[in-house]
Structure formats: structure tokens, C-alpha cells
Motif scaffolding. Structure first.
Motif, short mmCIF file in Angstrom:
data_model
loop_
_atom_site.label_atom_id
_atom_site.label_comp_id
_atom_site.label_asym_id
_atom_site.label_seq_id
_atom_site.Cartn_x
_atom_site.Cartn_y
_atom_site.Cartn_z
N PHE A 146 0.76 -1.15 -0.11
CA PHE A 146 -0.11 -0.04 -0.10
C PHE A 146 0.88 1.40 0.04
O PHE A 146 1.73 1.40 0.85
CB PHE A 146 -0.99 -0.06 1.38
CG PHE A 146 -1.79 -1.36 1.08
CD1 PHE A 146 -3.16 -1.03 0.71
CD2 PHE A 146 -1.29 -2.47 1.53
CE1 PHE A 146 -3.89 -2.19 0.78
CE2 PHE A 146 -2.25 -3.47 1.83
CZ PHE A 146 -3.47 -3.38 1.23
N THR A 147 0.95 2.09 -1.14
CA THR A 147 1.51 3.09 -1.38
C THR A 147 0.62 4.46 -1.20
O THR A 147 -0.46 4.21 -1.34
CB THR A 147 2.46 3.24 -2.54
OG1 THR A 147 1.32 3.24 -3.54
CG2 THR A 147 3.26 2.02 -2.41
N GLY A 148 1.20 5.50 -0.83
CA GLY A 148 0.56 6.89 -0.92
C GLY A 148 0.89 7.65 0.23
O GLY A 148 1.05 8.89 -0.05
N HIS A 149 1.39 7.17 1.33
CA HIS A 149 1.93 8.02 2.41
C HIS A 149 3.24 8.70 1.93
O HIS A 149 3.95 8.15 1.27
CB HIS A 149 2.34 7.30 3.58
CG HIS A 149 1.08 7.07 4.49
ND1 HIS A 149 0.41 7.93 5.40
CD2 HIS A 149 0.47 5.85 4.92
CE1 HIS A 149 -0.54 7.49 5.81
NE2 HIS A 149 -0.61 6.09 5.86
N GLN A 150 3.33 9.67 2.14
CA GLN A 150 4.75 10.64 1.97
C GLN A 150 5.66 10.83 2.72
O GLN A 150 6.60 11.41 3.06
CB GLN A 150 3.96 12.07 1.32
CG GLN A 150 2.96 12.25 0.71
CD GLN A 150 3.43 11.55 -0.85
OE1 GLN A 150 4.68 11.83 -1.52
NE2 GLN A 150 2.63 10.78 -1.56
#
Length: 319
Positions: A146-150
Motif C-alpha cells: 500500500f503506497t500513498g503516504h509521503q
């Protein structure tokens, strides 16, 4: 309130504690040498007895251990998250090292959580590499990333109500809600505050309520139906809040631990100030959990090598 430590993890600094979902007296403690900066880690499994903590098992790992979660499907299994980017599966019925090691993260694994739905052996891991991974411990590799956090992801916590749903807290100042069937996009992104969000937890009695704890020392409550603003804010800690846990017995009660060395109890339906301030650590208080079997009992741990098990006065069952 002054308590004697239930367990002393000599030369190991406490990062996380979790009560067994099977045995009311059993606790797992994840620790690291040198405050997690260097050295190895140790997983302790302790039974809390009237005479104090009794060490049942201990397992060493080659890097720091930052979080621990018990299996919901097997009374002897645990998963830990390590500083080398791996998760480790342990069986306390076995005498030696981990049953399995799965290393896919590029940096420290700071949070692990086992799904409570029991339909599958699913675990989520949150990492300083900015990603979250979904695991089935019976499989050789992760099921999804799960990607998206910076920024750093500090924790990922399964919803106790909604299947295949979990929340994550990050240094990018957001709280995010995810569906495991859609790993490439969060269902919801909530700008939680103007500081790093270190911890989150779900209310055990309302599927729409989530709480966050942040570097700005505030706890905020969020209603997923109206997430633009927090529905409450709790103030009292003087430093970053390292971990919050919602009570499994009273819907509006929770506990928090902080870099101000304290543990505090709260009732968000009654007041925005803490019910009780527990000062028993001489270093950062990092780990915290409620006992599912004994209403009001909590365990905490800190960088001072001490683990306490006790029932705060404010959490004593009424009547």
C-alpha cells in the motif's frame, strides 16, 4: 500512583506490549538494545502472577524489535517488526528462533497488527520506508503493498468491525483508511494535524470512530462520516504521544503513553482532560495495551527497561 515493575527487561528498552487474546495473564514485550538505534532486539513472553512477572520465553533477533502482535488463530504464535525491514513469526512452543522471516520493507518495520476477523491469517506491517504491506503468514511473500503516504508510516491497525479495512498513521500528518482489495489508493485521507501522527486506534464500540495521537501532544477523535474536523480533542500530555489504545470494555475510555514519561487515562464522553496521570517511568513510555480478559487492566513499557501491569483507579470497574 506508584507500582513495582512486573518485569525488568535488563539492557533492553521497551517498545511494545500486547496481552494474549487467549490467556489473561500472558503478555508479549518487544524490546531493543541501545534505544533501537543499534544492536539486537529481544521478544519476551511473560506470565503475570501474584508474585510478579514470570519469564516464559525469550527470543533474540539480530536487529531491534519495535512492535509485536499475537495471532488470532493460534495461542502460541506472534509476529514482530524489526529494524532490518523484516517481520518475524515466532512460536513459543518451539525452542529456537523464528518459524519464518519475511523481509520486503526497505527500512524499519515500526508497526504490525494481526486481523481480528479470523477468516484469514492476515497481518499488516507499517514501515519507515513509507509503505504498508499485507501478509498471509502461510505464504512466502506479501500479498500487497500500500503506497500513498509521503513519509514514515508508524502504525497500521485493523478495524475490529469492518472486514479487510485498516487505518494507518504517518509522519506526513495524515490518517488514512484502506481497503485490502484496493492497495493502490486509500479509501480516505484525513489531514489529522500539523504534526506527525505517531499512533491511531479504533473505538471498539463504534465502527466510525478513530483516534489519533500526534507529536503535538494532542489526541483527536474522528468520525469517518464527517472527517473534515475532529469531533473531540484531548489535551494534557506535554510531549509526543507514542501510543493510544481504546478500551475493549468501555466505549468512550482509552489510555495513552507519551515521551513525557507518563501514561494517562481518558473518557472522551466526559471531559477533555485526563482522568488520571500515571507517573512510573523514568524514560519514554512507548508500549501500551488493555487486557481483554480483565476489565481496566493495562500493561505498559518504556525505555527505562520496565514493564508494568496494573489497573488504574480511573479504570476500576464500577460497582
Amino acid at each position: 500512583m506508584q507500582n513495582q515493575p512486573t518485569f525488568w527487561s535488563a539492557k533492553r528498552h521497551g517498545f511494545a506490549v500486547e496481552f494474549s487474546p487467549y490467556f489473561p495473564q500472558r503478555i508479549a514485550l518487544a524490546t531493543s538494545q541501545h534505544y533501537g538505534i543499534a544492536g539486537c532486539g529481544t521478544l519476551f513472553v511473560i506470565d503475570d502472577t501474584p508474585a510478579g512477572g514470570v519469564l516464559l520465553k525469550s527470543f533474540d533477533w539480530s536487529d531491534g524489535l519495535f512492535d509485536v502482535t499475537w495471532a488470532e488463530t493460534n495461542e502460541n504464535l506472534l509476529v514482530t517488526g524489526g529494524g532490518d525491514g523484516s517481520i518475524q513469526v515466532w512460536d513459543i512452543a518451539q525452542p529456537m528462533g523464528p518459524l519464518k522471516v519475511m523481509k520486503e520493507h526497505g527500512k524499519e518495520v515500526y508497526g504490525v497488527d494481526w486481523s481480528q476477523t479470523r477468516d484469514e491469517q492476515l497481518v499488516v506491517s507499517a514501515s519507515w520506508d513509507g509503505t504498508i504491506k499485507l501478509w498471509d503468514i502461510t505464504q512466502p511473500s506479501s500479498l500487497a503493498t500500500f503506497t500513498g503516504h509521503q513519509h514514515v508510516v508508524y502504525c497500521a491497525i485493523w478495524s475490529p468491525h469492518i472486514p479487510r479495512c485498516f487505518a494507518s498513521a504517518s509522519g506526513d500528518k495524515t490518517l488514512r483508511i484502506w481497503d485490502t482489495r484496493k492497495p493502490y489508493e486509500a479509501r480516505m485521507v484525513i489531514p489529522a494535524c500539523n504534526a506527525e501522527v505517531l499512533t491511531c486506534d479504533w473505538c471498539k464500540y463504534n465502527e466510525n470512530i478513530l483516534l489519533t495521537g500526534s507529536v503535538d501532544a494532542a489526541i483527536r477523535g474522528w468520525d469517518l462520516r464527517t472527517p473534515r474536523e475532529p469531533i473531540f480533542q484531548l489535551s494534557g500530555h506535554s510531549h509526543a504521544i507514542r501510543r493510544i489504545k481504546c478500551s475493549p470494555h468501555v466505549g468512550s475510555m482509552l489510555a495513552s503513553c507519551s515521551y513525557d514519561f507518563t501514561v494517562r487515562t481518558w473518557d472522551f464522553n466526559r471531559q477533555s482532560q485526563p482522568l488520571e496521570v500515571i507517573e512510573q517511568h523514568s524514560e519514554f513510555a512507548c508500549g501500551l495495551d488493555f487486557n481483554l480478559h480483565k476489565p481496566g487492566q493495562i500493561a505498559d513499557c518504556g525505555w527505562d527497561e520496565k514493564m508494568f501491569v496494573y489497573t488504574p483507579k480511573s479504570l476500576l470497574p464500577s460497582g
